[in-house]
Each structure stands twice: as structure tokens, then as C-alpha cells.
Design a protein around this motif. Sequence first.
Motif, PDB file in Angstrom:
ATOM      1  N   ILE A 133       0.833  -1.200   0.000  1.00  0.00           N
ATOM      2  CA  ILE A 133       0.000   0.000   0.000  1.00  0.00           C
ATOM      3  C   ILE A 133       0.869   1.252   0.000  1.00  0.00           C
ATOM      4  O   ILE A 133       0.633   2.202  -0.761  1.00  0.00           O
ATOM      5  N   ALA A 134       1.902   1.248   0.852  1.00  0.00           N
ATOM      6  CA  ALA A 134       2.784   2.417   0.939  1.00  0.00           C
ATOM      7  C   ALA A 134       3.513   2.651  -0.373  1.00  0.00           C
ATOM      8  O   ALA A 134       3.661   3.796  -0.825  1.00  0.00           O
ATOM      9  N   TRP A 135       3.989   1.578  -1.018  1.00  0.00           N
ATOM     10  CA  TRP A 135       4.709   1.702  -2.285  1.00  0.00           C
ATOM     11  C   TRP A 135       3.790   2.214  -3.388  1.00  0.00           C
ATOM     12  O   TRP A 135       4.155   3.097  -4.171  1.00  0.00           O
ATOM     13  N   GLY A 136       2.572   1.684  -3.452  1.00  0.00           N
ATOM     14  CA  GLY A 136       1.625   2.146  -4.462  1.00  0.00           C
ATOM     15  C   GLY A 136       1.226   3.593  -4.265  1.00  0.00           C
ATOM     16  O   GLY A 136       1.175   4.379  -5.219  1.00  0.00           O
ATOM     17  N   THR A 137       0.954   3.972  -3.015  1.00  0.00           N
ATOM     18  CA  THR A 137       0.566   5.341  -2.714  1.00  0.00           C
ATOM     19  C   THR A 137       1.696   6.321  -3.010  1.00  0.00           C
ATOM     20  O   THR A 137       1.474   7.404  -3.566  1.00  0.00           O
ATOM     21  N   SER A 138       2.920   5.948  -2.639  1.00  0.00           N
ATOM     22  CA  SER A 138       4.055   6.842  -2.885  1.00  0.00           C
ATOM     23  C   SER A 138       4.267   7.051  -4.380  1.00  0.00           C
ATOM     24  O   SER A 138       4.633   8.150  -4.810  1.00  0.00           O
ATOM     25  N   GLY A 139       4.033   6.026  -5.182  1.00  0.00           N
ATOM     26  CA  GLY A 139       4.158   6.176  -6.632  1.00  0.00           C
ATOM     27  C   GLY A 139       3.136   7.136  -7.198  1.00  0.00           C
ATOM     28  O   GLY A 139       3.448   7.975  -8.049  1.00  0.00           O
ATOM     29  N   GLU A 140       1.894   7.044  -6.709  1.00  0.00           N
ATOM     30  CA  GLU A 140       0.843   7.952  -7.181  1.00  0.00           C
ATOM     31  C   GLU A 140       1.178   9.396  -6.834  1.00  0.00           C
ATOM     32  O   GLU A 140       1.034  10.306  -7.671  1.00  0.00           O
ATOM     33  N   LEU A 141       1.632   9.623  -5.603  1.00  0.00           N
ATOM     34  CA  LEU A 141       1.973  10.984  -5.170  1.00  0.00           C
ATOM     35  C   LEU A 141       3.188  11.517  -5.926  1.00  0.00           C
ATOM     36  O   LEU A 141       3.235  12.694  -6.301  1.00  0.00           O
ATOM     37  N   ARG A 142       4.163  10.656  -6.166  1.00  0.00           N
ATOM     38  CA  ARG A 142       5.368  11.073  -6.905  1.00  0.00           C
ATOM     39  C   ARG A 142       5.016  11.456  -8.336  1.00  0.00           C
ATOM     40  O   ARG A 142       5.525  12.446  -8.873  1.00  0.00           O
ATOM     41  N   GLN A 143       4.132  10.723  -8.945  1.00  0.00           N
ATOM     42  CA  GLN A 143       3.748  11.028 -10.326  1.00  0.00           C
ATOM     43  C   GLN A 143       2.898  12.284 -10.414  1.00  0.00           C
ATOM     44  O   GLN A 143       3.011  13.040 -11.394  1.00  0.00           O
ATOM     45  N   GLU A 144       2.074  12.536  -9.416  1.00  0.00           N
ATOM     46  CA  GLU A 144       1.334  13.793  -9.395  1.00  0.00           C
ATOM     47  C   GLU A 144       2.296  14.968  -9.270  1.00  0.00           C
ATOM     48  O   GLU A 144       2.121  16.011  -9.906  1.00  0.00           O
ATOM     49  N   TRP A 145       3.315  14.801  -8.437  1.00  0.00           N
ATOM     50  CA  TRP A 145       4.338  15.840  -8.305  1.00  0.00           C
ATOM     51  C   TRP A 145       5.087  16.031  -9.623  1.00  0.00           C
ATOM     52  O   TRP A 145       5.350  17.165 -10.041  1.00  0.00           O
ATOM     53  N   LEU A 146       5.424  14.951 -10.296  1.00  0.00           N
ATOM     54  CA  LEU A 146       6.155  15.043 -11.555  1.00  0.00           C
ATOM     55  C   LEU A 146       5.364  15.809 -12.615  1.00  0.00           C
ATOM     56  O   LEU A 146       5.943  16.568 -13.405  1.00  0.00           O
ATOM     57  N   LYS A 147       4.059  15.616 -12.657  1.00  0.00           N
ATOM     58  CA  LYS A 147       3.248  16.327 -13.646  1.00  0.00           C
ATOM     59  C   LYS A 147       3.426  17.831 -13.509  1.00  0.00           C
ATOM     60  O   LYS A 147       3.432  18.557 -14.512  1.00  0.00           O
ATOM     61  N   GLN A 148       3.549  18.303 -12.298  1.00  0.00           N
ATOM     62  CA  GLN A 148       3.765  19.726 -12.056  1.00  0.00           C
ATOM     63  C   GLN A 148       5.220  20.110 -12.332  1.00  0.00           C
ATOM     64  O   GLN A 148       5.510  21.093 -13.010  1.00  0.00           O
ATOM     65  N   ARG A 149       6.142  19.328 -11.784  1.00  0.00           N
ATOM     66  CA  ARG A 149       7.561  19.700 -11.815  1.00  0.00           C
ATOM     67  C   ARG A 149       8.129  19.676 -13.221  1.00  0.00           C
ATOM     68  O   ARG A 149       9.013  20.477 -13.568  1.00  0.00           O
ATOM     69  N   LEU A 150       7.662  18.753 -14.060  1.00  0.00           N
ATOM     70  CA  LEU A 150       8.201  18.616 -15.407  1.00  0.00           C
ATOM     71  C   LEU A 150       7.818  19.784 -16.317  1.00  0.00           C
ATOM     72  O   LEU A 150       8.321  19.890 -17.437  1.00  0.00           O
ATOM     73  N   ALA A 151       6.935  20.664 -15.852  1.00  0.00           N
ATOM     74  CA  ALA A 151       6.582  21.860 -16.620  1.00  0.00           C
ATOM     75  C   ALA A 151       7.589  22.982 -16.432  1.00  0.00           C
ATOM     76  O   ALA A 151       7.448  24.047 -17.022  1.00  0.00           O
ATOM     77  N   SER A 152       8.618  22.757 -15.628  1.00  0.00           N
ATOM     78  CA  SER A 152       9.593  23.812 -15.323  1.00  0.00           C
ATOM     79  C   SER A 152      10.343  24.277 -16.564  1.00  0.00           C
ATOM     80  O   SER A 152      10.506  23.531 -17.530  1.00  0.00           O
ATOM     81  N   ARG A 153      10.842  25.512 -16.493  1.00  0.00           N
ATOM     82  CA  ARG A 153      11.545  26.099 -17.627  1.00  0.00           C
ATOM     83  C   ARG A 153      12.959  26.559 -17.273  1.00  0.00           C
ATOM     84  O   ARG A 153      13.665  27.086 -18.123  1.00  0.00           O
ATOM     85  N   THR A 154      13.358  26.392 -16.009  1.00  0.00           N
ATOM     86  CA  THR A 154      14.702  26.783 -15.605  1.00  0.00           C
ATOM     87  C   THR A 154      15.428  25.584 -15.008  1.00  0.00           C
ATOM     88  O   THR A 154      14.801  24.659 -14.483  1.00  0.00           O
ATOM     89  N   ASP A 155      16.747  25.629 -15.067  1.00  0.00           N
ATOM     90  CA  ASP A 155      17.567  24.515 -14.583  1.00  0.00           C
ATOM     91  C   ASP A 155      18.819  25.055 -13.895  1.00  0.00           C
ATOM     92  O   ASP A 155      19.925  24.967 -14.441  1.00  0.00           O
ATOM     93  N   PRO A 156      18.675  25.636 -12.695  1.00  0.00           N
ATOM     94  CA  PRO A 156      19.839  26.193 -11.997  1.00  0.00           C
ATOM     95  C   PRO A 156      20.924  25.142 -11.774  1.00  0.00           C
ATOM     96  O   PRO A 156      20.648  24.036 -11.319  1.00  0.00           O
TER      97      PRO A 156
END
Length: 267
Positions: free
Chosen positions: A55-78
Motif C-alpha cells: 500500500i505504501a509503495w503504491g501510494t508513494s508512486g501515485e503521489l510522486r507522479q502527481e508531483w512530476l506532472k507539475q515539476r516537469l513543466a519547469s523552464r529553468t535549470d539552476p
Amino acid sequence: MSEETHASCSGNGACFPSKTRATFYCTCPESHDYVPPKSAEKPKVPVKLVREGNIAWGTSGELRQEWLKQRLASRTDPGQVVLRAVTRLLAVEMPEPLSDLFGAIHRKQFYKDLVGAPKVEQVTSASTARLGWMLLARVAAAIEYWLTQNSWSNYLWRSDRSSPDRFQIVAVWLALCEQLGHTLAPIEIALKNGVEYRGDLPADIGTTPSSHNTDHVDDHPEGFEPEDYADGDLDEEDVDSVDGGHDAAVTHLDEQTPDADVQTPDV
């Protein structure tokens, strides 16, 4: 055993746990005076912990992918963190998920759900920093599919069902996600640190070395060195001018929170 050490044996064989990785074995070791070494039996994970961990592994994957959807829209790379990471994964290491899936992941619905559908005109108008994020999106889709969508994905967190090389892949990817701003769940922290997951209590994290633990149990698994995240001056090309005519974000990601609202971690 290796291909070289068993090539002359008429009982040699091979199986392919992935499209690009072979495991070699002997079909009749007794007939060829070969006695394989006895491997230590791996301790079984308790049933209660298996249920909790799944359950923990499945839930963490869902949350990580939701975060990635937002983060991958970034336009800068310090500090060119993303560019360095993508280059290492594609040009130097090429772990199993990428060698198996990178070239065809765009054909899966999972890819479209995670990163959208990039277009040629988006590539031609993108800055160097944005191009790095677009490449990382494809890398992320391949690795995340491997982590969560295969029939054996639930075993990746378990020392009794997974393998050292797969533990290494998981640790490297989770470390990169953390460097880019993702808050790891307890099960992700354990895997990143190369230790057994024993539940969500903080006291249980990082106290029991995994049987798959290698020599790099730290915050920077092999492939991502601390200096890659050192503070540095931004190159002019690293900062994309965010305006209506310079939008290289992946189609549906443009509809997400703009980059100004996405927190860039201290790198």
C-alpha cells in the motif's frame, strides 16, 4: 555466473529478465562437475508488512507522479542539475528501465497521462533548460512505468523478491526526485538509503541495512555526485523568458501551475 565463465559448457543456458539483460545458468551442473555456490536464503518479509508495504509503495508512486506532472513543466535549470542527470542516465549508465522502455514509452497511455504529447514546434522554440526538462519527462515516464506498472512492480521495495541492481536503480531515481524538490515518503526514504522498509515509524527508517545494500548508502547514490547540485551562476540560456511566444512546455503540462508557482529546490 557470467557468460565468459560458462561459455564452454554444453549445459549452458540463459534467460532474459529484461529485454537487454541476460542471466546465465547451467541446465545440468552435476554432469559437468560444476557445483554452483549455495546462496544464503533471504529472510521472508512478514505478511502484515507485505500488505502495508504494498500500500505504501503504491501510494508513494501515485503521489510522486502527481508531483512530476507539475515539476516537469519547469523552464529553468539552476546549476544544470536536470541536464547533468539526463546525460548520465542516457549517455553513461542507461539503467534497465531506459534500455527497455525509453524508445517506445511514448506509445503507452501512461506516457500521455504523465507528460502529454510534445510537438516539434515546442522543441524548436525551447531554451536549453526547457529541453533538459522535456528529455527528463521521457526518462521519468520510462522509469515510473517500470516502477509502478509492471506485474512485478510491487516487489521492488522487498529485499526478498527484488535484486541488488534493481534496488540501485530505485535508489538513484528517488535521490534525483528528492534533489528536484519531491518530499519522499518513509518507504522511499528507506529505499533511497539502501535499508529495509519496516513501516512508517521514523525510528524504523535507516536502522536496518538491506541485504541488497551496496557501498553507496548515502544521500547521493552512484551516478549523482554532490557537486552536481552545487550552487552556481546561471547561464543566460538556463533561464527561459516566460512569455506567450516562448512556450515549450508539454501540451497538457502548460495547463498546470506555471513555473513561477513551482518551487525550485536549492541546488
